[in-house]
Design a protein around this motif. Structure first.
Motif: not given
Ligand code: HEM
Length: 234
Positions: A51-55, A72-73, A86-88, A174-178
């Motif tokens: 679920t994508r949460i706009p920030l 954040v997904d 899991l936050l991504e 991973d170099g792109r994000g958390w």
């Protein structure tokens, strides 16, 4: 209706706005085996839809600021005993140094109300200390300590670290994000923990801090409303 009263009611409506939004998709905590899922890079997470949460930057209370991260997904599973969230999010720089003066570490946090069916404001609760409904339980992962913290707040400036730490976390860049995996037993015997269970409906809010952009404390990327969380029952 007299002008003053109409204006006051309009203000109340405006303040109430943003608490929740009917159009937001709920975060479904899928019932699934949790073995291996404490690893934020585990392939099983690919089968759980996010679920994508706009920030946006924090513009509600001073110190205003942040907004480096647009969304954040959130993915979540539970096996009837343990829940894992899991936050991504995208952040090309891994900032794990928080100790040096003037440098800040990356971090991410989720927030749950203690009383799910009467949640306080989504802005870290509200300041009626002692009123259980005002209190929120916050799980924060800090890259500089690579660990989780179990916190409570009842409004800005009231953040407390719990005596008992029931939540754990693991982070991966991973170099792109958390990717951050938070896990905790569904039920704990700590009265200051949000309690979960199969079929439970509660709320979640989320923030992330980008250390390389000087984000810390109130300066962060935040969602300004609660998001519905539903624990799968079966
Ligand atoms: C729009 C909503 C929000 C506003 C206006 C806000 C504002 C603030 C402010 C002013 C501070 C610094 C003063 C203090 O320590 O209390 C702060 C710190 C903090 N907030 Fe929030 N906040 C919001 C949402 C959230 C959410 C949703 C979470 C958790 C998911 C959160 C977690 C924290 C944490 C952990 C700190 C302490 C940071 C530190 O010590 O570095 N906040 N917030």
């Amino acid at each position: 209706m007299r002008g003053g009263l109409a204006a006051f009611l309009a203000l109340l409506l405006f303040l109430g706005a943003g608490q929740t939004a009917a159009e937001d998709p709920p975060i479904l905590v899928r019932r699934a085996p949790t073995e291996g899922a404490r690893d934020p890079g585990a392939s099983l997470w690919k089968s759980i839809s996010p679920t994508r949460i706009p920030l946006k930057g924090q513009d509600v209370a001073p110190p205003y600021g942040g907004g480096a991260v647009a969304a954040v997904d959130v993915r979540a599973i539970h096996d009837g005993k343990v829940a894992i969230f899991l936050l991504e999010w995208a952040d090309p720089t891994k900032d794990a140094a928080g100790a040096e003066i003037g440098s800040f570490g990356d971090a991410g946090a989720v927030m749950f109300p203690l009383v799910a069916d009467d949640p306080p404001g989504p802005h870290m609760g509200h300041r009626y200390l002692g009123d259980r409904n005002a209190v929120v339980n916050i799980w924060r992962y800090r890259a500089d300590t690579d660990a989780a913290e179990d916190l409570n707040a009842a409004g800005i400036g009231t953040l407390l670290t719990q005596d008992r730490q029931d939540v754990s976390a693991r982070g991966q860049h991973d170099g792109r994000g958390w990717r951050i995996a938070f896990w905790r037993r569904l039920r704990t015997d700590d009265e200051w923990d949000a309690q979960f269970g199969p079929g439970l409906r509660t709320w979640l809010n989320v923030v992330v801090w980008d250390g390389s952009r000087g984000e810390r404390a109130g300066q962060k990327s935040v969602s300004d409303r609660w998001h519905r969380v539903i624990f799968e029952a079966r």
